[in-house]
Write an enzyme that holds these catalytic residues in place. Structure first.
Site, PDB file in Angstrom:
ATOM      1  N   GLY A   1       0.478  -1.402   0.300  1.00 18.96           N
ATOM      2  CA  GLY A   1      -0.339  -0.039   0.272  1.00 18.96           C
ATOM      3  C   GLY A   1       1.140   1.115  -0.094  1.00 18.96           C
ATOM      4  O   GLY A   1       1.885   0.577   0.104  1.00 18.96           O
TER       5      GLY A   1
ATOM      6  N   LYS B   1      -9.994   2.657  13.724  1.00 18.86           N
ATOM      7  CA  LYS B   1      -8.795   2.670  14.281  1.00 18.86           C
ATOM      8  C   LYS B   1      -9.110   3.266  15.890  1.00 18.86           C
ATOM      9  O   LYS B   1      -7.757   2.717  16.775  1.00 18.86           O
ATOM     10  CB  LYS B   1      -8.405   4.345  13.651  1.00 18.86           C
ATOM     11  CG  LYS B   1      -7.971   4.036  11.961  1.00 18.86           C
ATOM     12  CD  LYS B   1      -7.013   3.157  12.052  1.00 18.86           C
ATOM     13  CE  LYS B   1      -6.485   2.847  10.538  1.00 18.86           C
ATOM     14  NZ  LYS B   1      -4.922   1.988  10.644  1.00 18.86           N
TER      15      LYS B   1
ATOM     16  N   ASN C   1      -6.383  -3.429  -3.004  1.00 21.49           N
ATOM     17  CA  ASN C   1      -6.097  -1.627  -2.821  1.00 21.49           C
ATOM     18  C   ASN C   1      -4.998  -1.376  -3.038  1.00 21.49           C
ATOM     19  O   ASN C   1      -4.223  -0.599  -2.513  1.00 21.49           O
ATOM     20  CB  ASN C   1      -6.730  -1.073  -1.838  1.00 21.49           C
ATOM     21  CG  ASN C   1      -7.131   0.460  -1.958  1.00 21.49           C
ATOM     22  OD1 ASN C   1      -6.772   0.595  -3.181  1.00 21.49           O
ATOM     23  ND2 ASN C   1      -7.096   1.785  -1.101  1.00 21.49           N
TER      24      ASN C   1
ATOM     25  N   SER D   1      -4.527   6.517  12.876  1.00 22.04           N
ATOM     26  CA  SER D   1      -4.978   8.237  12.545  1.00 22.04           C
ATOM     27  C   SER D   1      -5.425   9.508  13.455  1.00 22.04           C
ATOM     28  O   SER D   1      -6.100   9.106  14.642  1.00 22.04           O
ATOM     29  CB  SER D   1      -6.200   7.703  11.070  1.00 22.04           C
ATOM     30  OG  SER D   1      -6.505   9.009  10.531  1.00 22.04           O
TER      31      SER D   1
ATOM     32  N   PHE E   1      -1.524  11.520  10.319  1.00 27.62           N
ATOM     33  CA  PHE E   1      -1.750  13.391   9.857  1.00 27.62           C
ATOM     34  C   PHE E   1      -2.235  13.155   8.674  1.00 27.62           C
ATOM     35  O   PHE E   1      -2.575  11.530   8.170  1.00 27.62           O
ATOM     36  CB  PHE E   1      -1.323  14.474  11.005  1.00 27.62           C
ATOM     37  CG  PHE E   1      -1.544  14.296  11.952  1.00 27.62           C
ATOM     38  CD1 PHE E   1      -1.347  14.229  13.087  1.00 27.62           C
ATOM     39  CD2 PHE E   1      -2.369  15.708  12.294  1.00 27.62           C
ATOM     40  CE1 PHE E   1      -1.307  14.085  14.204  1.00 27.62           C
ATOM     41  CE2 PHE E   1      -3.229  15.980  14.161  1.00 27.62           C
ATOM     42  CZ  PHE E   1      -2.441  15.362  14.822  1.00 27.62           C
TER      43      PHE E   1
ATOM     44  N   TYR F   1     -14.336   4.175   9.416  1.00 23.84           N
ATOM     45  CA  TYR F   1     -13.101   3.390   9.324  1.00 23.84           C
ATOM     46  C   TYR F   1     -12.907   4.881  10.174  1.00 23.84           C
ATOM     47  O   TYR F   1     -12.018   3.822  11.289  1.00 23.84           O
ATOM     48  CB  TYR F   1     -13.081   4.638   8.381  1.00 23.84           C
ATOM     49  CG  TYR F   1     -11.368   5.120   8.154  1.00 23.84           C
ATOM     50  CD1 TYR F   1     -10.913   6.231   8.911  1.00 23.84           C
ATOM     51  CD2 TYR F   1     -10.368   4.072   7.928  1.00 23.84           C
ATOM     52  CE1 TYR F   1      -9.654   6.469   8.693  1.00 23.84           C
ATOM     53  CE2 TYR F   1      -9.299   4.062   8.153  1.00 23.84           C
ATOM     54  CZ  TYR F   1      -8.693   5.589   8.618  1.00 23.84           C
ATOM     55  OH  TYR F   1      -7.265   5.850   8.443  1.00 23.84           O
TER      56      TYR F   1
HETATM   57  C1  WQD Z   1      -7.594  17.034   3.173  1.00 25.06           C
HETATM   58  C2  WQD Z   1      -8.825  18.455   3.043  1.00 25.06           C
HETATM   59  C3  WQD Z   1     -10.507  18.568   2.690  1.00 25.06           C
HETATM   60  C4  WQD Z   1     -10.472  16.421  -1.244  1.00 25.06           C
HETATM   61  C5  WQD Z   1      -8.715  11.425   5.146  1.00 25.06           C
HETATM   62  C6  WQD Z   1      -9.049  10.536   6.646  1.00 25.06           C
HETATM   63  C7  WQD Z   1      -7.559  10.431   7.815  1.00 25.06           C
HETATM   64  C8  WQD Z   1      -6.652   9.922   6.352  1.00 25.06           C
HETATM   65  C9  WQD Z   1      -6.298  11.204   4.992  1.00 25.06           C
HETATM   66  C10 WQD Z   1      -6.890   7.537   6.136  1.00 25.06           C
HETATM   67  C11 WQD Z   1      -9.998  19.373   3.523  1.00 25.06           C
HETATM   68  C12 WQD Z   1      -9.970  18.708   1.562  1.00 25.06           C
HETATM   69  C13 WQD Z   1      -9.806  17.345  -0.080  1.00 25.06           C
HETATM   70  C14 WQD Z   1     -10.772  17.410  -2.632  1.00 25.06           C
HETATM   71  C15 WQD Z   1     -10.523  19.665  -0.938  1.00 25.06           C
HETATM   72  N1  WQD Z   1      -6.963   8.624   5.780  1.00 25.06           N
HETATM   73  N2  WQD Z   1     -10.642  18.345  -0.045  1.00 25.06           N
HETATM   74  N3  WQD Z   1     -11.526  18.632  -2.600  1.00 25.06           N
HETATM   75  O1  WQD Z   1     -10.125  14.415   5.211  1.00 25.06           O
HETATM   76  O2  WQD Z   1      -8.398  15.201   6.381  1.00 25.06           O
HETATM   77  O3  WQD Z   1      -8.359  12.817   6.453  1.00 25.06           O
HETATM   78  O4  WQD Z   1      -7.554  11.209   4.548  1.00 25.06           O
HETATM   79  O5  WQD Z   1      -5.932   7.566   7.664  1.00 25.06           O
HETATM   80  O6  WQD Z   1      -8.049   9.348   8.303  1.00 25.06           O
HETATM   81  O7  WQD Z   1     -10.061  11.368   7.161  1.00 25.06           O
HETATM   82  O8  WQD Z   1      -7.773  14.299   3.838  1.00 25.06           O
HETATM   83  O9  WQD Z   1      -7.266  14.778   1.655  1.00 25.06           O
HETATM   84  O10 WQD Z   1      -9.918  13.823   2.248  1.00 25.06           O
HETATM   85  O11 WQD Z   1      -8.735  16.468   2.819  1.00 25.06           O
HETATM   86  O12 WQD Z   1     -11.611  20.485  -0.947  1.00 25.06           O
HETATM   87  O13 WQD Z   1     -10.967  17.262  -3.359  1.00 25.06           O
HETATM   88  O14 WQD Z   1      -8.689  19.013   1.601  1.00 25.06           O
HETATM   89  O15 WQD Z   1     -12.148  19.226   2.353  1.00 25.06           O
HETATM   90  O16 WQD Z   1      -9.897  20.236   3.778  1.00 25.06           O
HETATM   91  P1  WQD Z   1      -8.507  14.207   5.166  1.00 25.06           P
HETATM   92  P2  WQD Z   1      -8.264  14.818   2.586  1.00 25.06           P
END
Ligand code: WQD
Length: 339
Positions: free
Chosen positions: A10, A154, A35, A125, A179, A150
């Protein structure tokens, strides 16, 4: 020393395998390829010159897990990445997530209990914090009711490990709360391979820039932040991978004060979505096509790590910047699209 990496093909797993091999560890990968791609083995080998041992195995089948550990009872440590990780999908398919993320953890923990060396690193996470009341977020911040199955897996996963450590003093474990992992190995031999439409920001940015996606939707421009967009702590996946090696060495050298410890892994710096876009535009020289739309359900306003414990206790800190991560993500996107 032989280290088992579950989910080792992964995104974070493969980068961790590279860093383990760089430190001289013998790595065995288990992955069910649900995946990930078997081609990742070639990418790892191209970087380190060492082909990791790989076994395709579904950890949901307990007898298979038992058979594997019978054949590999000389494992010195386990880094457990294997899990499903799409927040939105978990809302639609909760039982798939509970089966795949919890049952597999239980089966691996049952087997590690039979080994001479019981060193276990758990992929957790920052999602366990939900919207933290105080920023930056320390490891003492309260774990909040999960916003998704999800995130719940965790939280439950950490509880299962903690309860097991309480009755098995031989088991030494660390939970690493990531993060936002982004970027790719600078060699562009391995990187993120999202299936279908990317849910995460950075792969959506690079796929928009390369022409695979029409336009990036920025989810929300009215948050109480400096520019109205969400704030996250974007950590380069190579820095994150190195943290796993440091954590493993901490367990192997029995430096851990208790047999269950938690560390936040971030840069300690929050970046808004618009700042992330600006970083990408700067390092790629491309203007990104995006528009600000409504907020995404379940998003927190801001999350970034207090890194003192990781820096001072674990003895690890990030070395790479947001620009470094964006440049590596862009180089990787161009590589896989043969541009
Ligand atoms: C980041 C920022 C969105 C997509 C998630 C999971 C977390 C971890 C990491 C697994 C936010 C913004 C995003 C888009 C946008 N995963 N965004 N347009 O949600 O912080 O974390 O992924 O462990 O557990 O919750 O990451 O990359 O989805 O979003 O504006 O098309 O980008 O609103 O502010 P997130 P993300």
């Amino acid at each position: 020393m032989k280290i088992l990496v579950t989910g080792g093909l992964g995104f974070i797993g493969s980068h961790t395998v590279v860093e383990l091999q760089n430190e001289g560890f013998e790595v065995v990968i288990i992955d069910d390829l649900s995946n990930s791609s078997i081609d990742v083995i070639d990418g790892i080998t191209a970087i380190t010159g060492i082909k990791p041992h790989f076994e395709q195995l579904d950890l949901k089948i307990r007898s298979k897990v038992e058979d594997f550990f019978k054949a590999h009872n000389d494992i010195a440590g386990i880094i457990h990445f294997a899990a499903s990780k799409a927040v939105g999908e978990s809302v639609q398919k909760p039982l798939m997530y509970y089966e795949n993320n919890i049952n597999t953890l239980v089966y691996v923990l049952k087997e590690i209990g039979k080994l001479q060396h019981q060193n276990f690193i758990f992929s957790s996470s920052c999602t366990v914090y939900g919207q933290a009341d105080e920023l930056p977020i320390t490891e003492n911040a309260p774990v909040k009711p999960a916003e998704s199955p999800y995130g719940n897996t965790k939280q439950i996963g950490e509880e299962i490990i903690k309860d097991t450590c309480r009755v098995n003093s031989e088991l030494n474990s660390i939970a690493l709360r990531y993060f936002n992992p982004i970027g790719a190995h600078p060699s562009a031999q391995i990187g993120e391979l999202p299936k279908g439409v990317p849910q995460n920001l950075v792969p959506f940015i690079t796929q928009t820039a390369i022409g695979l996606r029409e336009q990036l939707s920025v989810f929300g421009g009215d948050y109480p932040t400096q520019d109205g967009t969400g704030i996250r702590d974007y950590i380069h996946v190579v820095d994150l991978a190195k943290a796993h090696v440091v954590a493993l060495q901490r367990l192997l050298q029995r430096k851990n004060e208790s047999n269950f410890q938690v560390f936040n892994l971030g840069t300690g710096k929050g970046s808004s979505v618009l700042e992330a876009i600006q970083s990408f535009e700067k390092v790629s020289g491309r203007k990104l096509n995006y528009k600000i739309v409504d907020r995404r359900e379940g998003d927190v306003v801001a999350a970034y790590a207090d890194t003192n414990k990781a820096n001072d206790v674990l003895g690890w800190r990030t070395e790479l910047t947001l620009d470094d991560a964006m440049a590596s993500a862009w180089k990787w996107e161009q590589k896989i699209r043969n541009v």
